[in-house]
Write an enzyme that holds these catalytic residues in place. Structure first.
Site, PDB file in Angstrom:
ATOM      1  CD  GLU A   1      -3.650  -1.470   3.102  1.00 41.26           C
ATOM      2  OE1 GLU A   1      -3.983  -0.692   3.991  1.00 41.26           O
ATOM      3  OE2 GLU A   1      -4.103  -1.201   1.639  1.00 41.26           O
ATOM      4  CG  ASP A   2      -1.981   2.512   6.253  1.00 39.32           C
ATOM      5  OD1 ASP A   2      -2.216   2.331   5.255  1.00 39.32           O
ATOM      6  OD2 ASP A   2      -2.283   3.707   7.028  1.00 39.32           O
TER       7      ASP A   2
ATOM      8  CB  THR B   1       0.137  10.710   1.208  1.00 35.14           C
ATOM      9  OG1 THR B   1      -0.320   9.633   1.159  1.00 35.14           O
ATOM     10  CG2 THR B   1       1.289  10.918   0.215  1.00 35.14           C
TER      11      THR B   1
ATOM     12  CB  SER C   1      -2.044   3.140  -3.757  1.00 36.33           C
ATOM     13  OG  SER C   1      -2.503   4.383  -3.398  1.00 36.33           O
ATOM     14  CB  ALA C   2      -7.335   3.444  -2.519  1.00 34.46           C
ATOM     15  CB  SER C   3      -3.653   7.500  -4.115  1.00 34.05           C
ATOM     16  OG  SER C   3      -3.287   8.885  -4.564  1.00 34.05           O
TER      17      SER C   3
ATOM     18  NE  ARG D   1      -9.499  12.099  -5.387  1.00 39.84           N
ATOM     19  CZ  ARG D   1      -8.858  12.474  -6.782  1.00 39.84           C
ATOM     20  NH1 ARG D   1      -9.472  13.294  -7.476  1.00 39.84           N
ATOM     21  NH2 ARG D   1      -7.867  11.767  -6.958  1.00 39.84           N
TER      22      ARG D   1
ATOM     23  CG  ASP E   1      -1.726   1.219   1.537  1.00 41.37           C
ATOM     24  OD1 ASP E   1      -2.473   1.558   0.641  1.00 41.37           O
ATOM     25  OD2 ASP E   1      -1.436   1.685   2.439  1.00 41.37           O
ATOM     26  CG  LEU E   2       1.630   5.853  -2.003  1.00 42.02           C
ATOM     27  CD1 LEU E   2       3.087   5.334  -2.190  1.00 42.02           C
ATOM     28  CD2 LEU E   2       1.235   6.569  -3.020  1.00 42.02           C
ATOM     29  CG  ASP E   3      -2.005   7.601   3.148  1.00 42.08           C
ATOM     30  OD1 ASP E   3      -0.703   8.060   3.867  1.00 42.08           O
ATOM     31  OD2 ASP E   3      -3.005   8.134   3.279  1.00 42.08           O
TER      32      ASP E   3
ATOM     33  CE  LYS F   1      -3.937   8.180   9.076  1.00 41.26           C
ATOM     34  NZ  LYS F   1      -2.789   7.953   9.839  1.00 41.26           N
ATOM     35  N   GLY F   2      -7.064   5.120   3.837  1.00 40.79           N
ATOM     36  CA  GLY F   2      -7.271   4.081   2.866  1.00 40.79           C
ATOM     37  C   GLY F   2      -8.752   3.861   2.187  1.00 40.79           C
ATOM     38  CB  VAL F   3     -11.526   5.905   3.074  1.00 43.40           C
ATOM     39  CG1 VAL F   3     -12.879   6.316   2.312  1.00 43.40           C
ATOM     40  CG2 VAL F   3     -11.832   5.158   4.199  1.00 43.40           C
TER      41      VAL F   3
ATOM     42  CE  LYS G   1      -5.832  -0.549  -1.015  1.00 46.71           C
ATOM     43  NZ  LYS G   1      -4.568   0.049  -0.317  1.00 46.71           N
TER      44      LYS G   1
END
Ligand code: B16
Ligand code: MG
Length: 217
Positions: free
Chosen positions: A171-172, A17, A116-118, A49, A9-11, A45-47, A147
């Site tokens: 994953e965070d 971020t 990532s979701a971003s 936009r 995962d990224l963020d 977080k992880g949600v 996710k």
């Protein structure tokens, strides 16, 4: 079955971020006339936009008061501010242990992917000069389901040519851990045990990871 690929995962795993997402969402909340706290921001977080915008409006008691067009405009405005912040990012913001981890897994012959979701993941990886460390990049521009749907990680496995059981995910976010598990992958949580559940292993950050041990999972 042995581990052949690692998905990140990224963020919250590679870079923080969330602080920039927070600044941009708070700015939008201020414009709308309410306070949005750091604690509220934890829920984003992880949600995705659009889901983040719904949560923000719910916090301000404004959910359901805007048309779809207005919602899209607000999300775009927030994203423009967010992009202004992340455009200034550089390698100094890569979280501790990330590079050693990426290099370590690749030295063991494992493949790596971003999940990532971003929709801004590519820009962030470019600024951090991390693109060459990934064999595949799956981000919010390539997915249609957020996710905890496993789509992002399944697409990652597919792009790498491995089966889900051969993958480990870092994953965070709780939704991300659930996505990894429902994809049939091993999930390593990055964070605190009191905040997360349902993982196979937990670490405080990538700096705690020993690639050789993970490859034996
Ligand atoms: P964007 P991840 C997620 O990144 C963030 O945690 C979440 O807060 C954000 O809303 C989402 O990306 C979408 O980001 O607005 O840039 O498309 O943790 O999945 O890497
Ligand atoms: Mg995350």
């Amino acid at each position: 079955m042995s581990i052949r690929a690692i998905l990140f995962d990224l963020d919250g795993v590679i870079v923080d971020t969330a602080k920039y997402h927070y600044l941009a969402w708070r700015r939008l909340a201020q414009e709308l006339g309410f306070e949005f706290t750091e604690k509220d921001n934890e829920r984003l977080k992880g949600v995705s936009r659009m889901r983040s915008l719904e949560i923000l409006l719910e916090v301000g008691g404004l959910l359901g008061k805007f048309s779809e067009e207005e919602m899209n405009r607000m999300a775009e405005k927030k994203n423009n501010w967010y992009v202004e912040y992340i455009t200034k990012m550089d390698e100094s913001e890569i979280l501790k242990g990330t590079l050693d981890c990426l290099k370590g897994f690749r030295a063991l012959g494992l493949k790596t992917a971003l999940g990532s979701a971003s929709k801004n993941a590519r820009l962030i990886l470019d600024n951090l000069k991390l693109v060459p460390y990934f064999d595949a990049i799956i981000d919010g521009t390539k997915t249609s389901k957020a996710k905890p749907d496993p789509e992002v990680f399944l697409l990652g496995a597919q792009a790498l040519g491995v089966s889900p059981e051969e993958c480990v995910v870092f994953e965070d976010a709780q939704a991300g851990i659930e996505a990894a598990k429902s994809a049939g992958m091993k999930a390593i949580a990055v964070g605190r045990p009191e905040d997360l559940t349902g993982y196979d292993l937990i670490v405080k950050g990538l700096y705690e990871v020993n690639p050789a041990e993970i490859a034996k999972l």
